[in-house]
Structures are given as C-alpha cells and as structure tokens.
Design a protein around this motif. Structure first.
Motif, PDB file in Angstrom:
ATOM      1  N   VAL A 120      12.623  52.804  20.374  1.00 30.80           N
ATOM      2  CA  VAL A 120      13.190  52.329  19.115  1.00 30.80           C
ATOM      3  C   VAL A 120      12.691  50.924  18.809  1.00 30.80           C
ATOM      4  CG1 VAL A 120      15.324  51.693  17.924  1.00 30.80           C
ATOM      5  CG2 VAL A 120      15.237  53.788  19.278  1.00 30.80           C
ATOM      6  N   ALA A 121      12.641  50.066  19.837  1.00 29.49           N
ATOM      7  CA  ALA A 121      12.161  48.694  19.662  1.00 29.49           C
ATOM      8  C   ALA A 121      10.685  48.668  19.266  1.00 29.49           C
ATOM      9  CB  ALA A 121      12.375  47.893  20.941  1.00 29.49           C
ATOM     10  N   LEU A 122       9.868  49.537  19.896  1.00 30.67           N
ATOM     11  CA  LEU A 122       8.438  49.586  19.575  1.00 30.67           C
ATOM     12  C   LEU A 122       8.211  50.151  18.169  1.00 30.67           C
ATOM     13  CD1 LEU A 122       6.910  50.784  22.965  1.00 30.67           C
ATOM     14  CD2 LEU A 122       6.793  48.500  21.961  1.00 30.67           C
ATOM     15  N   ASP A 123       9.023  51.116  17.767  1.00 33.63           N
ATOM     16  CA  ASP A 123       8.919  51.656  16.409  1.00 33.63           C
ATOM     17  C   ASP A 123       9.220  50.563  15.384  1.00 33.63           C
ATOM     18  OD1 ASP A 123       8.275  54.123  17.389  1.00 33.63           O
ATOM     19  OD2 ASP A 123      10.264  55.003  17.088  1.00 33.63           O
ATOM     20  N   GLU A 124      10.226  49.759  15.677  1.00 32.96           N
ATOM     21  CA  GLU A 124      10.577  48.668  14.769  1.00 32.96           C
ATOM     22  C   GLU A 124       9.440  47.658  14.672  1.00 32.96           C
ATOM     23  OE1 GLU A 124      13.841  45.038  14.443  1.00 32.96           O
ATOM     24  OE2 GLU A 124      14.434  46.927  15.404  1.00 32.96           O
ATOM     25  N   ALA A 125       8.813  47.370  15.806  1.00 37.15           N
ATOM     26  CA  ALA A 125       7.671  46.445  15.803  1.00 37.15           C
ATOM     27  C   ALA A 125       6.532  46.995  14.948  1.00 37.15           C
ATOM     28  CB  ALA A 125       7.184  46.208  17.229  1.00 37.15           C
ATOM     29  N   ALA A 126       6.305  48.309  15.035  1.00 28.02           N
ATOM     30  CA  ALA A 126       5.245  48.936  14.239  1.00 28.02           C
ATOM     31  C   ALA A 126       5.560  48.845  12.746  1.00 28.02           C
ATOM     32  CB  ALA A 126       5.067  50.393  14.661  1.00 28.02           C
ATOM     33  N   PHE A 127       6.824  49.071  12.383  1.00 32.43           N
ATOM     34  CA  PHE A 127       7.232  48.965  10.982  1.00 32.43           C
ATOM     35  C   PHE A 127       7.052  47.531  10.472  1.00 32.43           C
ATOM     36  CE2 PHE A 127      10.241  52.709  11.813  1.00 32.43           C
ATOM     37  CZ  PHE A 127       9.338  53.619  11.298  1.00 32.43           C
ATOM     38  N   LEU A 128       7.405  46.575  11.315  1.00 29.77           N
ATOM     39  CA  LEU A 128       7.277  45.170  10.924  1.00 29.77           C
ATOM     40  C   LEU A 128       5.815  44.783  10.722  1.00 29.77           C
ATOM     41  CD1 LEU A 128       9.932  43.621  13.337  1.00 29.77           C
ATOM     42  CD2 LEU A 128      10.107  43.748  10.838  1.00 29.77           C
ATOM     43  N   LEU A 129       4.936  45.314  11.566  1.00 29.95           N
ATOM     44  CA  LEU A 129       3.507  45.058  11.413  1.00 29.95           C
ATOM     45  C   LEU A 129       2.995  45.611  10.086  1.00 29.95           C
ATOM     46  CD1 LEU A 129       2.113  45.730  15.005  1.00 29.95           C
ATOM     47  CD2 LEU A 129       1.755  43.649  13.671  1.00 29.95           C
ATOM     48  N   ASP A 130       3.465  46.802   9.731  1.00 32.13           N
ATOM     49  CA  ASP A 130       3.071  47.388   8.449  1.00 32.13           C
ATOM     50  C   ASP A 130       3.504  46.504   7.284  1.00 32.13           C
ATOM     51  OD1 ASP A 130       1.833  49.570   9.549  1.00 32.13           O
ATOM     52  OD2 ASP A 130       3.538  50.924   9.310  1.00 32.13           O
ATOM     53  N   LEU A 131       4.744  46.046   7.329  1.00 31.68           N
ATOM     54  CA  LEU A 131       5.252  45.193   6.259  1.00 31.68           C
ATOM     55  C   LEU A 131       4.487  43.875   6.193  1.00 31.68           C
ATOM     56  CD1 LEU A 131       9.109  45.746   6.575  1.00 31.68           C
ATOM     57  CD2 LEU A 131       7.588  46.633   4.805  1.00 31.68           C
ATOM     58  N   ALA A 132       4.215  43.297   7.350  1.00 33.00           N
ATOM     59  CA  ALA A 132       3.480  42.033   7.381  1.00 33.00           C
ATOM     60  C   ALA A 132       2.086  42.191   6.796  1.00 33.00           C
ATOM     61  CB  ALA A 132       3.397  41.519   8.821  1.00 33.00           C
ATOM     62  N   SER A 133       1.469  43.363   7.012  1.00 39.55           N
ATOM     63  CA  SER A 133       0.107  43.577   6.534  1.00 39.55           C
ATOM     64  C   SER A 133       0.044  43.689   5.017  1.00 39.55           C
ATOM     65  CB  SER A 133      -0.496  44.829   7.181  1.00 39.55           C
ATOM     66  OG  SER A 133       0.135  46.007   6.692  1.00 39.55           O
ATOM     67  N   ILE A 134       1.071  44.263   4.404  1.00 41.23           N
ATOM     68  CA  ILE A 134       1.022  44.426   2.949  1.00 41.23           C
ATOM     69  C   ILE A 134       1.576  43.210   2.217  1.00 41.23           C
ATOM     70  CG2 ILE A 134       1.151  46.930   3.104  1.00 41.23           C
ATOM     71  CD1 ILE A 134       4.060  46.778   2.275  1.00 41.23           C
ATOM     72  N   GLU A 135       2.420  42.447   2.892  1.00 41.95           N
ATOM     73  CA  GLU A 135       3.004  41.265   2.252  1.00 41.95           C
ATOM     74  C   GLU A 135       2.252  39.984   2.600  1.00 41.95           C
ATOM     75  OE1 GLU A 135       7.028  41.315   3.569  1.00 41.95           O
ATOM     76  OE2 GLU A 135       7.586  43.074   2.365  1.00 41.95           O
ATOM     77  N   GLY A 136       1.389  40.060   3.616  1.00 40.04           N
ATOM     78  CA  GLY A 136       0.650  38.871   4.045  1.00 40.04           C
ATOM     79  C   GLY A 136       1.547  37.800   4.623  1.00 40.04           C
TER      80      GLY A 136
END
Length: 209
Positions: free
Chosen positions: A164-180
């Motif tokens: 669950v923690a790693l999935d959250e990290a992956a989601f956060l990486l996705d958001l960071a990539s599109i929002e810069g």
C-alpha cells in the motif's frame, strides 16, 4: 585534357584536381555515414537496445519518405522484453502511428503508455492524453488514492501495508511528473519507502549534494 595525378601546373589541371578532391571527400562522407549506420544497427541488435538509436532510425525512414519501414522499429520498440515498465516506447509508437494516419492504433498505443508510470512518458502528460482521448478522470482518481481515506480502503481489500505504501509512492510520482512539483512530494515519497522497509531507498530520495 587528361588530369595527371599530383600535378597542378595549369588552371585546367587545378580544376581537375579540385574536382577529384571534392569527389573523394564526398565519397568518404557517404562511406562514413554508411559505416556509422551499420554500427548503430550492430549495437542495437547485437549489443544492446538503445532508445535513441531506435528513434533516430524511425526518423531517418520518415526523412527518406519510407513510412512503411518507419512502422517496423516503432512496433519493435514496444516489445515488453525490451523496456518493461517504461511508457516512452508506447508514446513514440503512438506518435509514429498518428503520423501515418493510423489514428485508432495510435489511440490504443497512447492508452497503453498511460498504464505505465507517467514519469516514464518522456513528454508532457497532456500530449499523450490528447492522443489517447482521455479526460482528467484518471488524474482525479489518483488524487483520491493518495488522500487519507485511500490507504484504509486498500488495507481493507487485504493488501499488505508495505505494498500500500509503495502504491502511494507510485501515485505521488505520477502526480509530481504532471504537475512539475517534485520538491513538494519528495519527503512524502521517501516516507512511503521508509514505511515499506526500504530505508536505503528513502535516504537516496532525500539525498542532496
């Protein structure tokens, strides 16, 4: 008048020698390009597959007007054994398909790319989403997944806390990539890895020169 090699005693011979020099230079240039291209093919298919070599190969086919040949390395690029987990090959193939007017296949390729981590797209998220004809629903879904309510829901489904923690990290990486906004997410991403028992990874994420 026949041009004697190594002699330039009059203007006629001088022009002849100049022509010979230019011709030899041109042939050397053509031969060098031939060797470089053969070496790139050798590297790509016998040593290792490099994304930039594949992409340049496709672009060269387009420059030569050979659209059919451009499709072959574009599809080869997306084989799962080459760059598993990376979206860039699918994005590039979608662009190739779009360029030759195969819009439906381009849409499918773009959607395949968006199923991989968004930080591996190699371009702006919006560019791929436009080809895929996706709206912002997926972004909203991911934003919901990283809220305080998202984690308990995953735990109720039986997921291991570390996953669950790693999935959250992956989601956060996705958001960071599109929002810069990497700096806004970095500490939270590191904490997710720490919670998953990956302390060394967490330290690496937080490392600063």
């Amino acid at each position: 008048m026949k041009c004697p090699r190594g002699q330039g005693y009059d203007s006629g011979n001088a022009r002849c020698l100049s022509f010979e020099k230019d011709t030899n230079g041109f042939l050397s240039f053509v031969f060098l390009n031939f060797i470089i291209n053969r070496c790139k093919n050798l590297i790509c298919f016998q040593v290792c597959i490099f994304p930039d070599i594949i992409e340049r190969k496709v672009k060269r086919h387009f420059e030569e007007g050979d659209h059919v040949s451009a499709l072959i390395p574009g599809e080869f690029y997306t084989k799962k054994e080459h760059f598993p987990g990376f979206a860039r090959p699918f994005v590039f193939n979608a662009e190739v398909l779009l360029r030759v007017g195969r819009n439906v296949e381009a849409k499918d390729a773009a959607r395949g790319a968006l199923k991989s981590p968004w930080w591996t797209l190699g371009c702006e998220y919006e560019d791929v989403a436009n080809i895929a004809q996706w709206n912002d629903e997926q972004i909203e879904y991911i934003k919901e997944r990283v809220t305080e309510e998202g984690r308990p829901e995953d735990l109720k489904k039986g997921k291991a806390p570390a996953q669950v923690a790693l999935d959250e990290a992956a989601f956060l990486l996705d958001l960071a990539s599109i929002e810069g906004t990497w700096d806004e997410y970095v500490e939270r991403i590191a904490k997710c890895h720490e919670e998953a028992g990956l302390d060394d990874v967490a330290k690496f994420i937080l490392y600063r020169d």
